[in-house]
Enzyme design. Structure first.
Site, PDB file in Angstrom:
ATOM      1  N   ARG A 168       0.864  -1.235   0.023  1.00  0.00           N
ATOM      2  CA  ARG A 168       0.025   0.073  -0.105  1.00  0.00           C
ATOM      3  C   ARG A 168       0.762   1.136   0.224  1.00  0.00           C
ATOM      4  O   ARG A 168       1.980   1.365   0.252  1.00  0.00           O
ATOM      5  CB  ARG A 168      -0.965   0.057   1.295  1.00  0.00           C
ATOM      6  CG  ARG A 168      -1.875  -0.992   1.316  1.00  0.00           C
ATOM      7  CD  ARG A 168      -2.950  -1.214   2.718  1.00  0.00           C
ATOM      8  NE  ARG A 168      -1.860  -1.673   3.284  1.00  0.00           N
ATOM      9  CZ  ARG A 168      -2.459  -1.855   4.983  1.00  0.00           C
ATOM     10  NH1 ARG A 168      -3.720  -1.383   5.194  1.00  0.00           N
ATOM     11  NH2 ARG A 168      -1.736  -2.580   5.764  1.00  0.00           N
ATOM     12  N   LYS A 190       1.667   1.567   7.282  1.00  0.00           N
ATOM     13  CA  LYS A 190       2.098   0.944   8.507  1.00  0.00           C
ATOM     14  C   LYS A 190       3.142   1.720   9.451  1.00  0.00           C
ATOM     15  O   LYS A 190       3.472   2.785   9.123  1.00  0.00           O
ATOM     16  CB  LYS A 190       2.747  -0.251   8.200  1.00  0.00           C
ATOM     17  CG  LYS A 190       1.864  -1.298   7.545  1.00  0.00           C
ATOM     18  CD  LYS A 190       0.594  -1.601   8.303  1.00  0.00           C
ATOM     19  CE  LYS A 190       0.703  -2.417   9.506  1.00  0.00           C
ATOM     20  NZ  LYS A 190      -0.262  -2.645  10.263  1.00  0.00           N
ATOM     21  N   TYR A 226      -0.707   4.506  10.804  1.00  0.00           N
ATOM     22  CA  TYR A 226      -1.273   3.434  11.988  1.00  0.00           C
ATOM     23  C   TYR A 226      -0.130   3.048  12.768  1.00  0.00           C
ATOM     24  O   TYR A 226       0.943   2.916  12.053  1.00  0.00           O
ATOM     25  CB  TYR A 226      -1.900   2.267  10.823  1.00  0.00           C
ATOM     26  CG  TYR A 226      -3.126   2.062  10.409  1.00  0.00           C
ATOM     27  CD1 TYR A 226      -4.300   2.289  11.029  1.00  0.00           C
ATOM     28  CD2 TYR A 226      -2.968   2.093   8.958  1.00  0.00           C
ATOM     29  CE1 TYR A 226      -5.468   2.511  10.227  1.00  0.00           C
ATOM     30  CE2 TYR A 226      -4.333   2.050   8.183  1.00  0.00           C
ATOM     31  CZ  TYR A 226      -5.432   2.364   8.784  1.00  0.00           C
ATOM     32  OH  TYR A 226      -6.542   2.331   8.233  1.00  0.00           O
ATOM     33  N   HIS A 279      -0.805   1.546  16.339  1.00  0.00           N
ATOM     34  CA  HIS A 279      -1.220   0.152  17.122  1.00  0.00           C
ATOM     35  C   HIS A 279      -0.064   0.101  18.115  1.00  0.00           C
ATOM     36  O   HIS A 279       0.447  -1.136  18.159  1.00  0.00           O
ATOM     37  CB  HIS A 279      -1.103  -0.999  16.285  1.00  0.00           C
ATOM     38  CG  HIS A 279      -2.071  -1.005  15.187  1.00  0.00           C
ATOM     39  ND1 HIS A 279      -3.431  -1.089  15.285  1.00  0.00           N
ATOM     40  CD2 HIS A 279      -2.009  -0.901  13.731  1.00  0.00           C
ATOM     41  CE1 HIS A 279      -4.079  -0.863  14.217  1.00  0.00           C
ATOM     42  NE2 HIS A 279      -3.270  -1.066  13.144  1.00  0.00           N
ATOM     43  N   GLU A 301      -5.645   4.667  13.611  1.00  0.00           N
ATOM     44  CA  GLU A 301      -6.761   3.996  14.273  1.00  0.00           C
ATOM     45  C   GLU A 301      -7.327   4.396  15.473  1.00  0.00           C
ATOM     46  O   GLU A 301      -8.407   3.842  16.041  1.00  0.00           O
ATOM     47  CB  GLU A 301      -5.881   2.478  14.673  1.00  0.00           C
ATOM     48  CG  GLU A 301      -5.080   2.537  15.755  1.00  0.00           C
ATOM     49  CD  GLU A 301      -3.716   2.980  15.482  1.00  0.00           C
ATOM     50  OE1 GLU A 301      -2.854   2.773  16.527  1.00  0.00           O
ATOM     51  OE2 GLU A 301      -3.585   3.277  14.339  1.00  0.00           O
ATOM     52  N   SER A 324     -21.826 -13.149  22.966  1.00  0.00           N
ATOM     53  CA  SER A 324     -20.523 -13.571  22.974  1.00  0.00           C
ATOM     54  C   SER A 324     -20.178 -13.721  24.668  1.00  0.00           C
ATOM     55  O   SER A 324     -20.573 -13.117  25.129  1.00  0.00           O
ATOM     56  CB  SER A 324     -19.403 -12.854  22.428  1.00  0.00           C
ATOM     57  OG  SER A 324     -18.095 -13.349  22.433  1.00  0.00           O
ATOM     58  N   LEU A 383     -12.144  -5.594  18.819  1.00  0.00           N
ATOM     59  CA  LEU A 383     -11.424  -4.365  18.917  1.00  0.00           C
ATOM     60  C   LEU A 383     -11.831  -3.636  20.059  1.00  0.00           C
ATOM     61  O   LEU A 383     -13.126  -3.490  20.483  1.00  0.00           O
ATOM     62  CB  LEU A 383     -11.892  -3.387  17.726  1.00  0.00           C
ATOM     63  CG  LEU A 383     -11.088  -1.971  17.707  1.00  0.00           C
ATOM     64  CD1 LEU A 383      -9.596  -2.171  17.602  1.00  0.00           C
ATOM     65  CD2 LEU A 383     -11.828  -1.109  16.632  1.00  0.00           C
ATOM     66  N   ALA A 408      -7.234  -9.209  14.800  1.00  0.00           N
ATOM     67  CA  ALA A 408      -6.906  -8.363  15.884  1.00  0.00           C
ATOM     68  C   ALA A 408      -5.552  -8.215  16.092  1.00  0.00           C
ATOM     69  O   ALA A 408      -5.086  -7.782  17.301  1.00  0.00           O
ATOM     70  CB  ALA A 408      -7.677  -8.562  17.067  1.00  0.00           C
ATOM     71  N   ASP A 439      -3.029  -6.853  15.026  1.00  0.00           N
ATOM     72  CA  ASP A 439      -2.277  -5.497  15.006  1.00  0.00           C
ATOM     73  C   ASP A 439      -2.444  -4.989  16.405  1.00  0.00           C
ATOM     74  O   ASP A 439      -1.372  -4.195  17.067  1.00  0.00           O
ATOM     75  CB  ASP A 439      -3.075  -4.644  14.327  1.00  0.00           C
ATOM     76  CG  ASP A 439      -2.414  -4.308  12.859  1.00  0.00           C
ATOM     77  OD1 ASP A 439      -0.891  -4.772  12.579  1.00  0.00           O
ATOM     78  OD2 ASP A 439      -2.896  -3.852  12.079  1.00  0.00           O
ATOM     79  N   ARG A 491       0.551 -15.098  17.157  1.00  0.00           N
ATOM     80  CA  ARG A 491       1.884 -14.129  17.193  1.00  0.00           C
ATOM     81  C   ARG A 491       1.918 -13.549  15.617  1.00  0.00           C
ATOM     82  O   ARG A 491       1.382 -14.350  14.713  1.00  0.00           O
ATOM     83  CB  ARG A 491       3.161 -15.021  17.365  1.00  0.00           C
ATOM     84  CG  ARG A 491       3.230 -16.243  16.484  1.00  0.00           C
ATOM     85  CD  ARG A 491       4.918 -16.809  16.740  1.00  0.00           C
ATOM     86  NE  ARG A 491       4.729 -18.072  16.170  1.00  0.00           N
ATOM     87  CZ  ARG A 491       5.107 -18.427  14.826  1.00  0.00           C
ATOM     88  NH1 ARG A 491       5.387 -17.320  14.138  1.00  0.00           N
ATOM     89  NH2 ARG A 491       5.208 -19.463  14.385  1.00  0.00           N
ATOM     90  N   VAL A 500      -1.542 -12.707   9.931  1.00  0.00           N
ATOM     91  CA  VAL A 500      -0.675 -11.376   8.851  1.00  0.00           C
ATOM     92  C   VAL A 500      -1.313 -10.008   9.681  1.00  0.00           C
ATOM     93  O   VAL A 500      -2.540  -9.937   9.866  1.00  0.00           O
ATOM     94  CB  VAL A 500      -1.164 -11.655   7.705  1.00  0.00           C
ATOM     95  CG1 VAL A 500      -0.624 -10.457   6.890  1.00  0.00           C
ATOM     96  CG2 VAL A 500      -0.743 -13.102   7.267  1.00  0.00           C
ATOM     97  N   ASN A 554      -0.775  -7.134   8.360  1.00  0.00           N
ATOM     98  CA  ASN A 554      -1.216  -6.306   7.373  1.00  0.00           C
ATOM     99  C   ASN A 554      -1.989  -6.946   6.270  1.00  0.00           C
ATOM    100  O   ASN A 554      -1.464  -6.829   4.986  1.00  0.00           O
ATOM    101  CB  ASN A 554       0.061  -5.550   6.746  1.00  0.00           C
ATOM    102  CG  ASN A 554       0.947  -6.358   6.019  1.00  0.00           C
ATOM    103  OD1 ASN A 554       1.232  -7.308   6.379  1.00  0.00           O
ATOM    104  ND2 ASN A 554       1.699  -5.805   5.032  1.00  0.00           N
ATOM    105  N   ILE A 555      -3.090  -7.420   6.514  1.00  0.00           N
ATOM    106  CA  ILE A 555      -3.744  -8.212   5.719  1.00  0.00           C
ATOM    107  C   ILE A 555      -4.043  -7.467   4.349  1.00  0.00           C
ATOM    108  O   ILE A 555      -3.827  -7.954   3.434  1.00  0.00           O
ATOM    109  CB  ILE A 555      -5.102  -8.733   6.440  1.00  0.00           C
ATOM    110  CG1 ILE A 555      -4.684  -9.742   7.505  1.00  0.00           C
ATOM    111  CG2 ILE A 555      -6.101  -9.491   5.371  1.00  0.00           C
ATOM    112  CD1 ILE A 555      -6.158 -10.131   8.373  1.00  0.00           C
TER     113      ILE A 555
END
Length: 369
Positions: A15, A74, A93, A95, A117, A219, A239, A267, A269, A278, A297, A299-300
């Site tokens: 990106r 990122k 971003y 995180h 975010e 949930s 989140l 989740a 990140d 991990r 991953v 950074n999907i």
């Protein structure tokens, strides 16, 4: 203001923080734009398009040295920490609640860090996280379908089944943007979907808008464990804005799941919502614990950079223009949503959840304005 657009250097991150159209908009407001050479190549934008839009092509070191605001997609990587400058705006971003090393690096840099975010509107929505959550939710199901196949280590089950053969069972934990997009994709493929959330009003809404093969459930630890034995796919879509994600599936819980099933932790990140998660990369996206595949991953959306870049710029550009037009302090004073984006300013942690994650001191944002 001089704005810099950096090339992403995280593994297989394609990106870019701004399209050529974004450069045109910034130039129309009187700002100059430096773009790192090759920054847009992975998203389908070559350097000539940026030059035609009015940008000057440059390198990372010059951009960090000269620009008032630098934009990434990122978080900055360790090789970039030393180039961050005092008082320079970093808009990306971050995180931070899942990354103590980066948190300390940004406090040491004494720059101004505005996280995509945590920019948050009065209604609680997260406008700069939403487009990437939409992409990640949809991609989570694409990846889960692939990793149910035998060549990728799965149990050999087709997500939607065929007439006379039952489809996969997909459990989506979290009914927000990621969750609803994942559930829509899974339902569209014909899976049996359990969509879980702890907000009853949200569940009522989801029950109204989702198709019949989507079952909404309250949930909780008991409900999740009850579903795990029949789940072929579990999507972690929880989140807590700016904070570390809670662990909703433990290592012990994996024993309830079938061999060859798949956990997809969107989740990750924010630290991940499965105890055994991990961070992984697009180069090596999956690992196995106790017979259960984990796709984590961080950074999907980077895998579909053309779509993701356009969606991200649509959301970030109005904020970038506001910050560039007013300066970061005035932008934060006038706009509460941007103010919530401040995470670390001049060495001070201004976002409570980041400080709490590492037991560090928190400075109210009003004190830096």
């Amino acid at each position: 203001m001089q704005v810099g657009v950096l090339k992403e250097i995280k593994v297989l991150e394609n990106r870019v923080a701004m399209t050529p159209a974004g450069v045109v908009a910034l130039r129309a407001h009187g700002h100059s734009v430096l773009v790192e050479t090759g920054a847009g190549a992975g998203a389908g934008f070559d350097d000539a398009e940026y030059v035609a839009a009015g940008a000057v092509m440059s390198d990372a070191r010059a951009i960090f040295a000269e620009c008032d605001m630098v934009m990434h997609v990122k978080e900055p990587q360790p090789s970039e920490y030393g180039m961050l400058r005092k008082d320079q705006i970093l808009f990306t971003y971050l995180h931070l609640a899942a990354d103590e090393e980066q948190t300390h690096a940004l406090t040491a840099a004494r720059n101004v860090n505005i996280a995509y975010e945590t920019i948050q509107k009065a209604d609680g929505s997260l406008p700069l996280l939403t487009p990437m959550s939409e992409v990640a939710g949809r991609m989570a199901i694409q990846q889960a379908a692939k990793y149910l196949e035998i060549p990728t280590g799965g149990m050999g089950k087709l997500m939607g089944g065929v007439p006379g053969v039952e489809p996969a069972v997909v459990v989506v934990i979290g009914g927000g943007t990621v969750g609803i997009n994942a559930a829509k994709m899974a339902c569209g493929l014909g899976a049996t979907v359990y969509l879980m959330d702890k907000n009853l009003d949200r569940l009522r809404y989801l029950s109204d808008v989702m198709p019949p093969n989507c079952i909404t459930m309250m949930s909780g630890p008991y409900a999740i464990r009850k579903l795990l034995p029949q789940a072929d796919v579990v999507i972690g879509a929880v989140l807590v804005p700016g904070a570390k994600a809670p662990h909703l599936v433990t290592r012990e819980d994996l024993a309830l799941m079938r061999k060859g099933s798949i956990l997809v932790d969107v989740a990750i990140d924010q630290g991940g919502c499965f105890e055994t998660s991990r961070p992984t990369t697009h180069a090596e996206p999956v690992y196995v614990v106790d017979g259960v595949s984990h796709y984590c991953v961080a950074n999907i959306p980077g895998a579909v950079a053309m779509t993701s870049t356009a969606a991200l710029t649509n959301a970030t550009l109005p904020y970038a223009l506001t910050i560039a037009d007013l300066g970061w302090k005035e932008a934060c004073r006038r706009h509460a949503d941007i103010r919530k984006g401040l995470n670390v300013v001049d060495g001070k942690i201004t976002y409570p959840a980041v400080a709490e994650a590492f037991g560090l001191s928190h400075v109210p944002v009003e004190e830096v304005l």
